[in-house]
Design a protein around this motif. Structure first.
Motif, PDB file in Angstrom:
ATOM      1  N   LYS A   2      11.818  -7.973  29.207  1.00 50.08           N
ATOM      2  CA  LYS A   2      12.618  -9.472  30.123  1.00 50.08           C
ATOM      3  C   LYS A   2      12.561  -9.235  31.066  1.00 50.08           C
ATOM      4  CE  LYS A   2      16.150 -10.145  26.619  1.00 50.08           C
ATOM      5  NZ  LYS A   2      14.837 -10.484  25.317  1.00 50.08           N
ATOM      6  N   ILE A   3      11.885 -11.113  31.370  1.00 49.16           N
ATOM      7  CA  ILE A   3      12.347 -10.671  32.932  1.00 49.16           C
ATOM      8  C   ILE A   3      12.841 -11.883  33.465  1.00 49.16           C
ATOM      9  CG2 ILE A   3      10.009 -11.682  34.466  1.00 49.16           C
ATOM     10  CD1 ILE A   3       7.998 -10.617  33.365  1.00 49.16           C
ATOM     11  N   CYS A   4      13.172 -11.393  34.825  1.00 51.10           N
ATOM     12  CA  CYS A   4      14.264 -12.070  35.283  1.00 51.10           C
ATOM     13  C   CYS A   4      14.260 -12.559  36.933  1.00 51.10           C
ATOM     14  CB  CYS A   4      15.695 -11.564  35.537  1.00 51.10           C
ATOM     15  SG  CYS A   4      17.168 -12.186  36.260  1.00 51.10           S
ATOM     16  N   CYS A   5      14.240 -11.673  37.120  1.00 49.49           N
ATOM     17  CA  CYS A   5      13.497 -12.716  38.983  1.00 49.49           C
ATOM     18  C   CYS A   5      11.986 -12.739  39.450  1.00 49.49           C
ATOM     19  CB  CYS A   5      14.442 -10.813  40.212  1.00 49.49           C
ATOM     20  SG  CYS A   5      13.372  -9.770  40.253  1.00 49.49           S
ATOM     21  N   GLY A   6      11.332 -11.289  38.547  1.00 49.14           N
ATOM     22  CA  GLY A   6       9.622 -10.897  38.690  1.00 49.14           C
ATOM     23  C   GLY A   6       9.478 -10.619  39.951  1.00 49.14           C
ATOM     24  N   GLU A   7      10.659 -10.203  40.897  1.00 51.45           N
ATOM     25  CA  GLU A   7       9.654  -9.948  42.082  1.00 51.45           C
ATOM     26  C   GLU A   7      10.421  -8.163  42.126  1.00 51.45           C
ATOM     27  OE1 GLU A   7       8.564 -10.946  44.396  1.00 51.45           O
ATOM     28  OE2 GLU A   7       8.603 -13.454  43.972  1.00 51.45           O
ATOM     29  N   GLY A   8      10.470  -7.330  41.461  1.00 45.32           N
ATOM     30  CA  GLY A   8      10.334  -5.656  41.128  1.00 45.32           C
ATOM     31  C   GLY A   8      11.944  -5.665  41.839  1.00 45.32           C
ATOM     32  N   ILE A   9      12.458  -6.557  42.203  1.00 46.62           N
ATOM     33  CA  ILE A   9      14.441  -6.041  42.714  1.00 46.62           C
ATOM     34  C   ILE A   9      15.492  -6.567  41.117  1.00 46.62           C
ATOM     35  CG2 ILE A   9      15.946  -7.490  44.057  1.00 46.62           C
ATOM     36  CD1 ILE A   9      13.769  -6.550  45.472  1.00 46.62           C
ATOM     37  N   CYS A  10      15.721  -7.395  40.775  1.00 48.39           N
ATOM     38  CA  CYS A  10      16.985  -7.044  39.797  1.00 48.39           C
ATOM     39  C   CYS A  10      16.918  -5.992  38.814  1.00 48.39           C
ATOM     40  CB  CYS A  10      16.726  -8.204  38.938  1.00 48.39           C
ATOM     41  SG  CYS A  10      15.579  -8.405  37.823  1.00 48.39           S
ATOM     42  N   GLY A  11      15.290  -5.777  38.262  1.00 52.06           N
ATOM     43  CA  GLY A  11      15.758  -4.393  37.333  1.00 52.06           C
ATOM     44  C   GLY A  11      15.977  -4.716  35.823  1.00 52.06           C
ATOM     45  N   SER A  12      16.083  -6.240  35.332  1.00 51.79           N
ATOM     46  CA  SER A  12      16.497  -6.334  34.222  1.00 51.79           C
ATOM     47  C   SER A  12      15.376  -5.488  33.609  1.00 51.79           C
ATOM     48  CB  SER A  12      16.387  -7.594  34.310  1.00 51.79           C
ATOM     49  OG  SER A  12      15.668  -8.746  34.644  1.00 51.79           O
ATOM     50  N   CYS A  13      13.829  -5.829  33.720  1.00 49.64           N
ATOM     51  CA  CYS A  13      12.850  -5.519  33.760  1.00 49.64           C
ATOM     52  C   CYS A  13      12.329  -3.968  33.217  1.00 49.64           C
ATOM     53  CB  CYS A  13      11.150  -6.559  33.927  1.00 49.64           C
ATOM     54  SG  CYS A  13      11.001  -5.814  35.713  1.00 49.64           S
ATOM     55  N   GLU A  14      13.217  -2.991  33.803  1.00 48.56           N
ATOM     56  CA  GLU A  14      12.807  -2.154  33.643  1.00 48.56           C
ATOM     57  C   GLU A  14      12.955  -1.055  32.700  1.00 48.56           C
ATOM     58  OE1 GLU A  14      14.039   0.324  37.622  1.00 48.56           O
ATOM     59  OE2 GLU A  14      15.158   1.485  36.333  1.00 48.56           O
ATOM     60  N   MET A  71      10.552   2.346  35.117  1.00 48.02           N
ATOM     61  CA  MET A  71       8.767   1.147  35.540  1.00 48.02           C
ATOM     62  C   MET A  71       9.816   0.259  36.112  1.00 48.02           C
ATOM     63  SD  MET A  71       6.298   3.307  33.322  1.00 48.02           S
ATOM     64  CE  MET A  71       5.746   4.893  34.182  1.00 48.02           C
ATOM     65  N   ARG A  72       8.769  -1.079  36.813  1.00 44.79           N
ATOM     66  CA  ARG A  72       9.678  -2.409  37.137  1.00 44.79           C
ATOM     67  C   ARG A  72       8.875  -3.159  36.346  1.00 44.79           C
ATOM     68  NH1 ARG A  72      14.307  -2.817  41.215  1.00 44.79           N
ATOM     69  NH2 ARG A  72      15.021  -1.224  40.333  1.00 44.79           N
ATOM     70  N   THR A  73       9.091  -3.675  34.467  1.00 48.35           N
ATOM     71  CA  THR A  73       7.682  -4.754  34.072  1.00 48.35           C
ATOM     72  C   THR A  73       7.530  -5.410  34.946  1.00 48.35           C
ATOM     73  OG1 THR A  73       8.708  -4.458  32.494  1.00 48.35           O
ATOM     74  CG2 THR A  73       8.169  -2.602  32.268  1.00 48.35           C
ATOM     75  N   CYS A  74       7.740  -6.221  35.535  1.00 40.72           N
ATOM     76  CA  CYS A  74       7.422  -7.520  35.966  1.00 40.72           C
ATOM     77  C   CYS A  74       6.339  -7.810  37.097  1.00 40.72           C
ATOM     78  CB  CYS A  74       8.136  -8.457  36.877  1.00 40.72           C
ATOM     79  SG  CYS A  74       9.597  -7.441  38.491  1.00 40.72           S
ATOM     80  N   LYS A  75       6.668  -6.017  37.556  1.00 41.41           N
ATOM     81  CA  LYS A  75       5.378  -5.453  38.126  1.00 41.41           C
ATOM     82  C   LYS A  75       4.197  -4.077  38.107  1.00 41.41           C
ATOM     83  CE  LYS A  75       6.761  -7.475  42.625  1.00 41.41           C
ATOM     84  NZ  LYS A  75       5.993  -7.311  43.678  1.00 41.41           N
TER      85      LYS A  75
HETATM   86  S1  FES Z   1      12.206  -9.146  36.785  1.00 41.30           S
HETATM   87 FE1  FES Z   1      13.613  -8.515  38.576  1.00 41.30          FE
HETATM   88  S2  FES Z   1      12.538  -6.475  38.267  1.00 41.30           S
HETATM   89 FE2  FES Z   1      11.276  -7.352  37.114  1.00 41.30          FE
END
Ligand code: FES
Length: 326
Positions: free
Chosen positions: A286-298, A306-310
């Protein structure tokens, strides 16, 4: 961040978007100094992120821009899928012509929390257009799918971590590749196939309509010089075909675009019949911010977050973790 973070591979490292906000927060995925440590210990890939950070005045470099984009064309494939052709700056189209590319999109009247990540299916830098396929699954995708020709939407990008195993797709030349695509994950498969063709690989594609009930990338595949087979991967026949292709030892890389169950299915066949071949897969987190900030993809693998958007994660470990959790 944890102590092993300096060994992770960030998809943005060395690009014009590196160093990012995470460096300002001492949370860089790659650089030990930008994790607050006093020593230098990264998986060096030709660019010193710390030096770049100093040169940028101890600030994040370029940030992704949000642009207005006109809907040039709206094609209703069926009740499930709509393909939008969107006008974007030529440079953005060029940046998005990479495997794993995605953008955030929302209607021009929608607030920013309507931003929805969408894989790029096609990018033409000369015309300055991209195509995305929208499967309506909830309020955000419903709004995007309702966009009319001539209307504008907001687009933020480019982002690239829509797949794991970039290096296998980009690094395979003059070989044979198998691409397995099902449902809406057909969309990002087109650029993967293009990259494999550019690298002079012989490409075989297994195409399954899946839940979207249409092989909507067929028109692209018919133009490429490749073999493609339409099948239902959930049937015995589909599994037989998949197995037969994976047994072919000339196949050195497999891309799976579909669910994690599909990735696992392919990984198991690879382990049994062709353990030398590399596997690249669509990123289904699940990707939310895409910037490694929000943690929803962790996700957490072996105690490491690991933050999988990055982060380009180890596919096998990520799938095994999934398997354990059931
Ligand atoms: S989508 Fe927000 S940290 Fe990866």
């Amino acid at each position: 961040m944890n102590k092993l973070a300096n060994r992770l591979e960030c998809v943005d490292a060395g690009t014009e978007y590196c160093p990012c906000y995470l460096a300002e927060l001492n949370e860089c995925i790659v650089c030990s100094q930008l994790q607050g440590k006093k020593f230098c210990d990264c998986n060096w890939r030709g660019v010193c992120i710390f030096q770049e950070f100093v040169w940028a005045g101890y600030k994040a470099k370029a940030t992704r821009s949000t642009v207005f984009s006109k809907v040039v064309k709206r094609e209703e494939i069926n009740d499930e899928v709509i393909v939008l052709t969107l006008k974007v700056p030529n440079k953005m189209a060029r940046d998005l012509n990479e495997p794993g590319s995605f953008v955030f999109i929302r209607g021009y009247l929608s607030p920013s929390f309507f931003d929805t990540p969408m894989s790029v299916m096609w990018a033409d830098e000369v015309e300055g257009i991209i195509k995305i396929a929208v499967q309506v699954t909830g309020p955000k995708t419903k709004l995007i799918a309702n966009a009319k020709e001539g209307q504008e939407v907001y687009i933020r990008g480019p982002y690239w971590n829509g797949m794991f195993g970039h290096r296998y797709i980009k690094g395979t030349h003059n070989s044979k590749a198998l691409v397995v695509l099902r449902g809406i994950a057909q969309a990002p498969g087109v650029i993967v196939i293009l990259k494999l063709i550019q690298n002079k690989n012989k490409v075989i594609v297994l195409l399954d309509k899946g839940k979207v009930k249409a092989n909507f990338i067929k028109e692209y595949l018919e133009k490429f010089d490749i073999t493609f087979i339409e099948t239902d991967l959930l049937t015995e026949e589909g599994q037989r075909i998949l197995k037969e292709f994976i047994k072919d030892k000339e196949i050195t890389v497999v891309y799976s675009g579909g669910s994690d169950e599909q990735h696992l299915n392919i990984l198991e066949y690879l382990d049994t019949y062709n353990s030398e071949a590399y596997l690249a897969v669509s990123n289904n987190n699940k990707i939310c911010c895409g910037e490694g900030i929000c943690g929803s993809c962790e996700i957490e693998i072996e105690g490491q977050k690991m933050r999988t958007c990055k982060v380009q994660v180890d596919i096998r470990k990520a799938l095994e973790r999934k398997m354990l959790r059931g």
